[in-house]
Design a protein around this motif. Structure first.
Motif, short mmCIF file in Angstrom:
data_model
loop_
_atom_site.label_atom_id
_atom_site.label_comp_id
_atom_site.label_asym_id
_atom_site.label_seq_id
_atom_site.Cartn_x
_atom_site.Cartn_y
_atom_site.Cartn_z
N ALA A 69 11.55 5.11 6.72
CA ALA A 69 11.12 3.71 6.85
C ALA A 69 11.87 2.84 5.84
O ALA A 69 12.31 1.73 6.15
CB ALA A 69 9.61 3.61 6.62
N PHE A 70 12.05 3.37 4.63
CA PHE A 70 12.79 2.61 3.60
C PHE A 70 14.23 2.41 4.05
O PHE A 70 14.78 1.30 3.99
CB PHE A 70 12.72 3.35 2.26
N VAL A 71 14.85 3.48 4.54
CA VAL A 71 16.24 3.40 4.99
C VAL A 71 16.38 2.40 6.14
O VAL A 71 17.31 1.59 6.18
CB VAL A 71 16.74 4.81 5.42
N ARG A 72 15.44 2.43 7.07
CA ARG A 72 15.51 1.52 8.23
C ARG A 72 15.57 0.06 7.75
O ARG A 72 16.38 -0.73 8.24
CB ARG A 72 14.30 1.70 9.14
N SER A 73 14.71 -0.29 6.79
CA SER A 73 14.71 -1.68 6.31
C SER A 73 16.03 -2.00 5.62
O SER A 73 16.57 -3.10 5.76
CB SER A 73 13.60 -1.92 5.31
N CYS A 74 16.57 -1.03 4.89
CA CYS A 74 17.85 -1.27 4.21
C CYS A 74 18.96 -1.52 5.24
O CYS A 74 19.83 -2.37 5.05
CB CYS A 74 18.25 -0.06 3.35
N LEU A 75 18.91 -0.75 6.32
CA LEU A 75 19.99 -0.85 7.31
C LEU A 75 20.01 -2.23 7.98
O LEU A 75 21.07 -2.78 8.27
CB LEU A 75 19.83 0.23 8.38
N ALA A 76 18.82 -2.78 8.23
CA ALA A 76 18.76 -4.09 8.88
C ALA A 76 19.51 -5.10 8.01
O ALA A 76 20.31 -5.91 8.51
CB ALA A 76 17.31 -4.49 9.08
N GLU A 77 19.27 -5.03 6.70
CA GLU A 77 19.92 -6.00 5.81
C GLU A 77 21.40 -5.69 5.64
O GLU A 77 22.24 -6.59 5.61
CB GLU A 77 19.21 -5.98 4.44
N LEU A 78 21.71 -4.39 5.55
CA LEU A 78 23.12 -4.01 5.39
C LEU A 78 23.94 -4.51 6.59
O LEU A 78 25.05 -5.03 6.43
CB LEU A 78 23.22 -2.49 5.27
N ARG A 79 23.36 -4.36 7.75
CA ARG A 79 24.05 -4.81 8.97
C ARG A 79 24.34 -6.31 8.89
O ARG A 79 25.44 -6.76 9.19
CB ARG A 79 23.15 -4.48 10.16
N GLU A 80 23.34 -7.06 8.43
CA GLU A 80 23.53 -8.53 8.31
C GLU A 80 24.62 -8.85 7.29
O GLU A 80 25.45 -9.72 7.49
CB GLU A 80 22.24 -9.20 7.84
N ARG A 81 24.59 -8.13 6.17
CA ARG A 81 25.56 -8.42 5.11
C ARG A 81 26.99 -8.08 5.56
O ARG A 81 27.94 -8.78 5.21
CB ARG A 81 25.22 -7.67 3.82
N LEU A 82 27.12 -7.02 6.32
CA LEU A 82 28.46 -6.67 6.83
C LEU A 82 28.89 -7.70 7.87
O LEU A 82 30.04 -8.17 7.87
CB LEU A 82 28.45 -5.26 7.44
N ALA A 83 27.95 -8.08 8.74
CA ALA A 83 28.28 -9.05 9.81
C ALA A 83 28.71 -10.38 9.19
O ALA A 83 29.63 -11.04 9.69
CB ALA A 83 27.08 -9.23 10.72
N ALA A 84 28.07 -10.79 8.09
CA ALA A 84 28.42 -12.05 7.45
C ALA A 84 29.86 -12.04 6.95
O ALA A 84 30.45 -13.09 6.69
CB ALA A 84 27.48 -12.31 6.28
N ARG A 85 30.46 -10.87 6.84
CA ARG A 85 31.85 -10.74 6.38
C ARG A 85 32.78 -10.36 7.53
O ARG A 85 33.91 -9.95 7.31
CB ARG A 85 31.93 -9.69 5.27
N GLY A 86 32.24 -10.40 8.72
CA GLY A 86 33.07 -10.06 9.89
C GLY A 86 33.03 -8.59 10.22
O GLY A 86 33.70 -8.13 11.16
N GLY A 87 32.25 -7.81 9.48
CA GLY A 87 32.24 -6.36 9.70
C GLY A 87 31.13 -5.91 10.63
O GLY A 87 30.31 -6.72 11.09
N ARG A 88 31.11 -4.61 10.89
CA ARG A 88 30.08 -4.06 11.79
C ARG A 88 29.53 -2.74 11.22
O ARG A 88 30.24 -2.00 10.54
CB ARG A 88 30.69 -3.78 13.17
N LEU A 89 28.27 -2.52 11.56
CA LEU A 89 27.64 -1.25 11.19
C LEU A 89 27.13 -0.59 12.47
O LEU A 89 26.21 -1.11 13.11
CB LEU A 89 26.46 -1.48 10.23
N LEU A 90 27.74 0.52 12.83
CA LEU A 90 27.25 1.27 13.98
C LEU A 90 26.11 2.17 13.51
O LEU A 90 26.14 2.69 12.39
CB LEU A 90 28.35 2.15 14.58
N ILE A 91 25.14 2.36 14.38
CA ILE A 91 24.05 3.28 14.03
C ILE A 91 23.92 4.31 15.14
O ILE A 91 23.89 3.97 16.33
CB ILE A 91 22.75 2.50 13.80
N ARG A 92 23.90 5.57 14.72
CA ARG A 92 23.86 6.66 15.69
C ARG A 92 22.82 7.69 15.26
O ARG A 92 22.47 7.78 14.08
CB ARG A 92 25.23 7.36 15.79
N ILE A 93 22.39 8.48 16.23
CA ILE A 93 21.52 9.63 15.93
C ILE A 93 22.29 10.86 16.37
O ILE A 93 22.81 10.89 17.49
CB ILE A 93 20.21 9.57 16.75
#
Ligand SMILES: Cc1cc2nc3c(=O)[nH]c(=O)nc-3n(C[C@H](O)[C@H](O)[C@H](O)COP(=O)(O)OP(=O)(O)OC[C@H]3O[C@@H](n4cnc5c(N)ncnc54)[C@H](O)[C@@H]3O)c2cc1C
Length: 507
Positions: A51-75
């Motif tokens: 649950a902690f990691v999930r919340s971190c990922l949401a923000e990380l994705r936004e921070r990368l996107a703000a710089r033009g980057g992307r975060l793929l998420i896979r299982i």
């Protein structure tokens, strides 16, 4: 250079991220986080970590996107996922920080290394804290730590170019716990996650909350606000150790300047900041033990203590410990607090292991696993090293056997913490809260709590358990083999800081 992949692990940030920085300098970069079903099902994994990691990922994705980057998420299996991404984008290199994880992640990283080598893909693993890979000796380790912490932090990349081959790739949703096949997290009051929250937590601590840290850290009441509460952030890397260290050092310097200019503030503040800074070093000191000896997750560092409590397993005692019904209010309050929040302070963690292993005679391994699941900040290197130390099986540390009743008197004299988490004891007068079974029967009736009916009598007698536990450890420690093994363990893993020898205190 060709496209680069950043594999985010326990480093869920964009600031001071050597792997992200290195990748972006080398070529167009894409980030990925992989939920690994096998890892999530290990006995010491818990939905609260996810649950902690999930919340971190949401923000990380936004921070990368703000710089033009992307975060793929896979299982899936990391080797398969990285392999398919590498082929899709034609990546020439993978970047991730060095990880000091458990035996499972260690084995998984070896598989990744084998795959990378066979596929001709470079795998760059920069360090992210003071843990040194392939450290030949502990001599001089502290100096290396200091040198690393003094290096310049790397700001987040301003712009991240994405590899052309990633255009058709789906980013992938952040899976829910149910989609990962996990139960809902039991921790209803967990700490907030993410990079922004990490900085907010650090700043509020340094601005004010640290004033009386040195005293507050011992109490589960004062420690709630008075400790930094940075542990899950350091464990999941939403802030770098170097940033925390440097920001704390800058704050201490600022306070010293203010004092020199005549400002008055609490005399506890600077010593408190010094204590905090030394704990940052401890963080890496303990992790270094696991880095140097991955098997310590399961085996005693000191082999003479192996099997010490193998005869002590008792399902009922273990269940009572886990469920917070041992009859020792501080133990029960801590277990129930952990169940709801995922955090208690250091002293209470040490008391829990001490009680489970010394008083109840349980082996440290299952106790360690149970607590790992309850700590949102679970960091294997710190956790298993501390579990061994508090269980008295290292042979090199002072054996501390905590009195849970004394902890109530010393650390919760008003009974605030105990009453909050053990509401059955609400009406018991404060002077009896440490040992409610000694409350006179008429007072029990008047307070609405009959010991043995509304709240358990102590599972074991403290004085008897204390004496037996001391003798059990001492009988091993006094052997010649124990002394020579202790020297070996000390040479390989011990702190080089000299501390005065003293007898184990009555804690
Ligand atoms: C049995 C046991 C298990 C533990 N398991 C963990 C764990 O899984 N993860 C974890 O982060 N800490 C663990 N600790 C250490 C310590 O209890 C926590 O780091 C601390 O309580 C976290 O709260 P804080 O961030 O407010 O700490 P603060 O007191 O504000 O300290 C700041 C940071 O220093 C580090 N630190 C503090 N105390 C210690 C210590 N004794 N040893 C190593 N590092 C320390 C942590 O990174 C912490 O976040 C454990 C301690 C014990 C006795």
């Amino acid at each position: 250079m060709g496209p680069q992949i950043v594999w985010f692990k326990r480093d869920l940030r964009v600031d001071d991220h050597a792997a992200l920085d290195g990748a972006c300098r080398a070529g167009p970069t894409i980030g990925i986080y992989v939920f690994e079903p096998e890892l999530l099902r290990l006995p010491d994994s818990d939905p609260c970590h996810v649950a902690f990691v999930r919340s971190c990922l949401a923000e990380l994705r936004e921070r990368l996107a703000a710089r033009g980057g992307r975060l793929l998420i896979r299982i899936g299996d990391v080797v398969e996922v990285l392999g398919s991404l590498q082929r899709a984008v034609g990546a020439s290199a993978i970047w991730s920080h060095e990880e000091t994880g458990n035996l499972w992640t260690f084995a998984r990283d070896r598989r990744v290394a084998a795959w990378a080598e066979a596929s001709g893909v470079a795998w760059h693993e920069p360090w992210q804290n003071g843990v040194v890979r392939r450290l030949p000796t502990r001599d001089g380790w502290s100096r290396i730590w200091g040198k690393r912490m003094a290096t310049t932090a790397v700001p987040a990349p301003e712009h991240i170019a994405t590899p052309a081959g990633a255009a058709d790739l789906d980013d992938g949703p952040i899976p829910t716990l149910a989609e990962l096949g996990l139960a809902a997290s039991r921790r209803a009051e967990p700490q907030a996650a993410g990079e922004g929250e990490a900085w907010k937590t650090l700043r509020s601590f340094l601005a004010e909350r640290s004033i009386d840290y040195r005293a507050a850290m011992a109490s589960p009441v004062e420690g709630w606000e008075g400790c930094s509460r940075l542990s899950p952030h350091l464990a999941y890397g939403t802030i770098s150790m170097r940033r925390v260290h440097q920001t704390a050092a800058a704050r201490a310097a600022e306070l010293k300047e203010q004092r020199a200019a005549g400002a008055a503030f609490a005399p506890t503040w600077l010593p408190s900041l010094a204590s905090f800074q030394s704990r940052l070093r401890w963080h890496c000191h303990f992790m270094q033990k696991l880095e140097d000896h991955p098997a310590l997750e399961k085996d005693e560092l000191n082999p003479v203590f192996r099997g010490l409590r193998d005869d002590g397993w008792d399902d009922e005692l273990f269940a009572a410990f886990c469920e917070g019904r041992t009859g020792y209010p501080m133990v029960d309050a801590c277990m129930r607090c952990l169940d709801a929040t995922g955090w208690v302070n250091f002293r209470m963690r040490a008391m829990l292991v001490s009680f489970a292993c010394h008083h109840l005679g349980l082996p440290w391994q299952p106790v360690g696993v149970e607590l790992a699941r309850r700590f949102v900040d679970f960091e294997p290197g710190i956790h298993y090293s501390q579990a061994q130390m508090q269980a008295g099986v290292t042979g090199i540390n002072t054996v501390r056997i905590y009195s849970p009743a004394k902890q109530v008197r010393d650390q919760d004299p008003e009974g605030v913490f105990v009453r909050r988490w053990v509401p059955e004891l609400e009406g018991i007068p404060t002077e009896h809260l440490a040992e409610p079974h000694l409350t006179p029967p008429l007072v029990q009736i008047a307070s609405g709590c009959r010991i043995g009916r509304d709240y358990p009598a102590p599972l074991v007698d403290h004085a008897t358990a204390y004496a037996a536990a001391r003798e059990r450890i001492a009988s091993v420690r006094r052997t010649r083999e124990a002394r020579s093994e202790a020297e070996r363990v000390l040479a390989r893993h011990g702190s080089r800081k000299r501390t005065p020898r003293r007898r184990g205190p009555r804690t």
